[in-house]
Design an enzyme around this catalytic site. Structure first.
Site, short mmCIF file in Angstrom:
data_model
loop_
_atom_site.label_atom_id
_atom_site.label_comp_id
_atom_site.label_asym_id
_atom_site.label_seq_id
_atom_site.Cartn_x
_atom_site.Cartn_y
_atom_site.Cartn_z
N GLU A 1 0.91 -1.31 -0.14
CA GLU A 1 0.03 -0.01 0.00
C GLU A 1 0.97 1.15 -0.03
OE1 GLU A 1 -2.37 2.49 -0.49
OE2 GLU A 1 -3.30 0.80 -0.51
N GLU B 1 -6.76 0.69 -7.07
CA GLU B 1 -6.80 2.32 -7.22
C GLU B 1 -6.00 2.79 -8.07
OE1 GLU B 1 -7.95 0.70 -3.26
OE2 GLU B 1 -5.74 1.06 -3.78
N GLU C 1 -7.67 -3.43 -9.73
CA GLU C 1 -8.90 -3.44 -9.35
C GLU C 1 -9.91 -2.06 -9.98
OE1 GLU C 1 -10.77 -2.41 -4.71
OE2 GLU C 1 -9.34 -0.94 -5.75
N GLU D 1 -15.13 -5.35 -1.70
CA GLU D 1 -15.10 -4.83 -0.25
C GLU D 1 -16.42 -3.95 0.07
OE1 GLU D 1 -11.39 -2.60 -0.62
OE2 GLU D 1 -12.16 -1.27 -2.29
#
Length: 718
Positions: A433, A502, A520, A526
């Site tokens: 991340e 993202e 994604e 989610e």
């Protein structure tokens, strides 16, 4: 591989008449002409106008003369191309790339003089002609066109103010759309006529203001892929292909004329792109078909990308995985190690004298549990999120030095856990991340990838949550587009597969760099835990988001009630609807996203997740309608096994499924996972049936998907 290439060259110095190029089957016709001195085009399908006269051109910033008009045609070239190419992984083992091409060279012969001052203060005046090429490729299922900027004296370095590519739709089409946004695709899809977008836009934006980063640009701006259906029933989708060193394109609608104009994502200074000739724009694409099923079967976007640039692809493999993730998404556990540090500097010593919060998910014990589950249940990798220091203050502060991607928390033994996984025949999947601090990720990328090599990781899930650092840049601008591809290229040097979350929406680059195994770039599973999806969502994504490449949708949530995690939300599909997603939401990277404890309750249904393939010889799109239903049959690569999935919206769907694709004379055994007669996504989502029957070619099965449900079938040759 068979290639046929023929070229006819004509020199037409001042020709302004229409130039025509048709699809190989003759059904799609593109006409190019100068409207005065402005380039324009039209598109017809089976004699029907799809795109009316639409202008092409680019505005330049910083005083440069625009590339909008003043053109004459100085050259045209036509060509025909036909080949079959083999993807490293995909929905079929061979893809035909067959098109007719028209390339038109346009020249501005009389430019105004432009004064330039060099570093020594000397001023010079330049004038003369500039040329661009507009290249069209017309397929049986659509059109691609792009701008090309040859090497030339009078167009070298230039900055885009706007790209003014028009798509003047012939009708007020029905459309499936999300708002134009520079930073997120995580919207729910709306369905309306083009003329209704303006009235619906404010409510849609208001409902999504909790996105971690967002910036819309227009009351009628929408993102690609934009799926449409004309009043006569023709299906049309606008997108782009081969997005490289350029800003991502959205569309701005003039709802009086039904004309879309390309709208590029700006940089921190408001410019739309910085280019150096020779270069090209991405392809602007129109997918045009008579049926919705043909939209899903189209390979237009992949075909407009360059062939694979990796010499060795033997290390790239489809992957089925589970991981320490859903328990955090659902709210039971946390990514961070402690609650005692309001802010941190990246140093493991920060954690020596603090109290663990007791909810950290990425612990040695928890990870071993997932490794054991993977080893026993047909999964090859285990994703672990929250393993590395820095999660205590990662979000919302636009912190530059936010993670180092190499230092684990005290309760995560990176060597011991990888050794344990390898002893079980399983690998760990890395998680990076970035918190959208892109410079920081590039700062640490080499050592992060090297750490992965050291411990045997071969895949990474990267994330870009939050506003971009450097401040002012956007997720879909040229700077970030270049970063995402840089990460993929650097990963390839380390034999690492990339799953970017993202990131910019895909445009088919997975053909050129097949280690890009997933993205994604849309609302994924989610959002089920956040209570923000609806049953039709996964009947729209295959027409829109999946146009550019596979999505890591993270399906397989079989426990539809989230009370186990203290969460009051519920799944907005049936349990069997989740199984169907392994077929309808294509990806070579598929997650069994639920927890081992939840799967233990439904191991008979989990068997489909265990059995379903990831790589395919053939895919058949049996029936489809955007936002309503789709049914797909896929043949496993190198096998006689078939798998079928159907996903329906809140109205459900009834199918008469003809098994004409099975081998004649052969016998098969089909295991059918179906919604029970009283199942529904909102009242009875966990009601399902499983039965095994003998089937053969030519047989017809009558099946029903419950509201918000579906069905999943595995067929094995006896």
């Amino acid at each position: 591989m068979k290639k046929i290439l023929s070229t006819i060259i004509a020199f037409l110095p001042f020709m302004a008449m229409a130039q025509t190029v048709t699809s190989p089957n003759g059904e799609i016709v593109v006409n190019f002409a100068l409207d005065g001195t402005r380039p324009s085009y039209t598109v017809d399908f089976k004699g029907q106008p799809i795109v009316k006269k639409s202008h092409l051109g680019l505005q330049l910033a910083k005083g440069g003369a625009d590339l909008m008009d003043g053109f004459s045609i100085t050259d045209t070239k036509t060509a025909t191309f036909d080949e079959n190419w083999t993807p490293v992984w995909g929905e079929e083992s061979s893809i035909r790339n067959n098109y007719n091409e028209l390339a038109v060279t346009l020249t501005q012969n009389s430019l105004s003089e432009e004064k330039k001052t060099d570093f020594d203060g000397k001023t010079s005046t330049t004038s003369g002609a500039r040329s661009i090429i507009i290249r069209f490729r017309v397929y049986d299922d659509g059109v691609g066109f792009r701008y090309e900027f040859p090497r030339q004296e009078n167009l070298v370095y230039f900055t885009l103010k706007e790209e003014n590519t028009e798509f003047a739709m012939a009708d007020d089409n029905m459309a499936w759309w999300i708002p134009g946004d520079y930073d997120t695709q995580e919207y729910s899809w709306s369905k309306s006529k083009l003329s209704e977008i303006r009235s619906k836009m404010p409510a849609v934006i208001e409902a999504h203001k909790d996105n971690s980063s967002w910036e819309t640009f227009s009351d009628t701006g929408v993102q690609t892929t934009l799926q449409m259906k004309t009043p006569s029933g023709v299906y049309v989708a606008i997108h782009e292909a081969a997005l490289v060193d350029y800003s991502c394109m959205s569309l701005d609608l003039d709802d009086k004329t039904m004309t879309f104009t390309s709208w590029l994502t700006p940089d921190a200074e408001g410019n739309k792109g910085h280019l150096q000739a020779p270069c090209t724009s991405p392809w602007r694409t129109l997918r045009i078909t008579a049926t919705a099923a043909e939209q899903l079967a189209s390979r237009l976007t992949l075909n407009l990308n360059e062939p694979c640039k990796l010499e060795d692809t033997s290390w790239i493999h489809p992957t089925k995985y589970c991981g320490v993730w859903w328990e955090m998404i659902a709210g039971k556990n946390s990514w961070s190690y402690t609650n005692d540090l309001p802010s941190i500097k990246l140093d493991l010593d920060n954690y020596n004298n603090v109290k663990p919060n007791g909810t950290h998910g990425a612990t040695n014990e928890e990870v071993r549990k997932y490794i054991d589950f993977a080893a026993e249940n047909g999964l090859s990798e285990v994703l672990v999120e929250g393993w590395n220091i820095g999660w205590e203050d990662w979000f919302g502060c636009q912190k530059d030095y936010v993670f180092d991607f190499v230092t684990p928390y005290p309760d995560f033994d990176i060597k011991a856990l990888n050794d344990y996984a390898h002893s079980k025949g399983v690998k760990l999947m890395m998680h990076h991340e970035t918190s959208s601090s892109v410079r920081n990720y590039e700062r640490h990328m080499e050592q992060a990838y090297s750490l992965m090599n050291k411990y045997g990781y071969d895949a990474v899930k990267s994330g870009y949550v939050g506003n971009i650092v450097p401040v002012g840049e956007h997720h879909y601008g040229q700077w970030l587009v270049n970063h995402y591809l840089y990460a993929v290229k650097e990963a390839a040097k380390h034999h690492i597969m990339v799953n970017g979350h993202e990131a910019v929406r895909p445009t088919g680059l997975c053909r050129t760099y097949p280690n890009l195994v997933g993205n994604e770039s849309a609302k994924g599973t989610e959002y089920e835990a956040f209570g923000a999806l609806y049953p039709a969502h996964t009947t729209i994504l295959p027409f829109t988001r999946l146009n550019g490449g596979p999505m890591d949708y993270t399906p397989g949530i079989l426990e539809t009630d989230f009370s186990w995690a203290g969460n009051s939300n519920k799944l907005n599909t049936t349990l069997v609807g989740q199984l169907a997603l392994y077929i309808t939401m294509y990806s070579p990277l598929q997650m069994a996203a639920d927890t081992p404890e939840n799967y233990a309750k439904y191991m008979d249904a989990y068997q489909f997740i265990k059995d379903v393939a990831l790589d395919w010889d053939k895919s058949l799109y049996l029936e489809a309608e955007p936002g309503e239903y789709l049914t797909i049959a896929r043949k496993e690569k190198g096998s006689d096994n078939w798998f079928i999935g159907c996903k329906a919206n809140e109205d459900g769907h009834k199918s008469t499924l003809k098994l004409d694709f099975l081998d004649k004379g052969a016998k098969y055994e089909a295991t059918i996972y179906a919604d029970a007669a009283n199942a529904s996504w909102d009242k009875n989502p966990k009601a399902y049936t499983i039965k095994t029957i003998k089937v053969k070619a030519g047989q017809a099965l009558k099946l029903a998907a419950a509201p918000g449900g579906g069905y999943a079938i595995s067929i094995k040759k006896i």
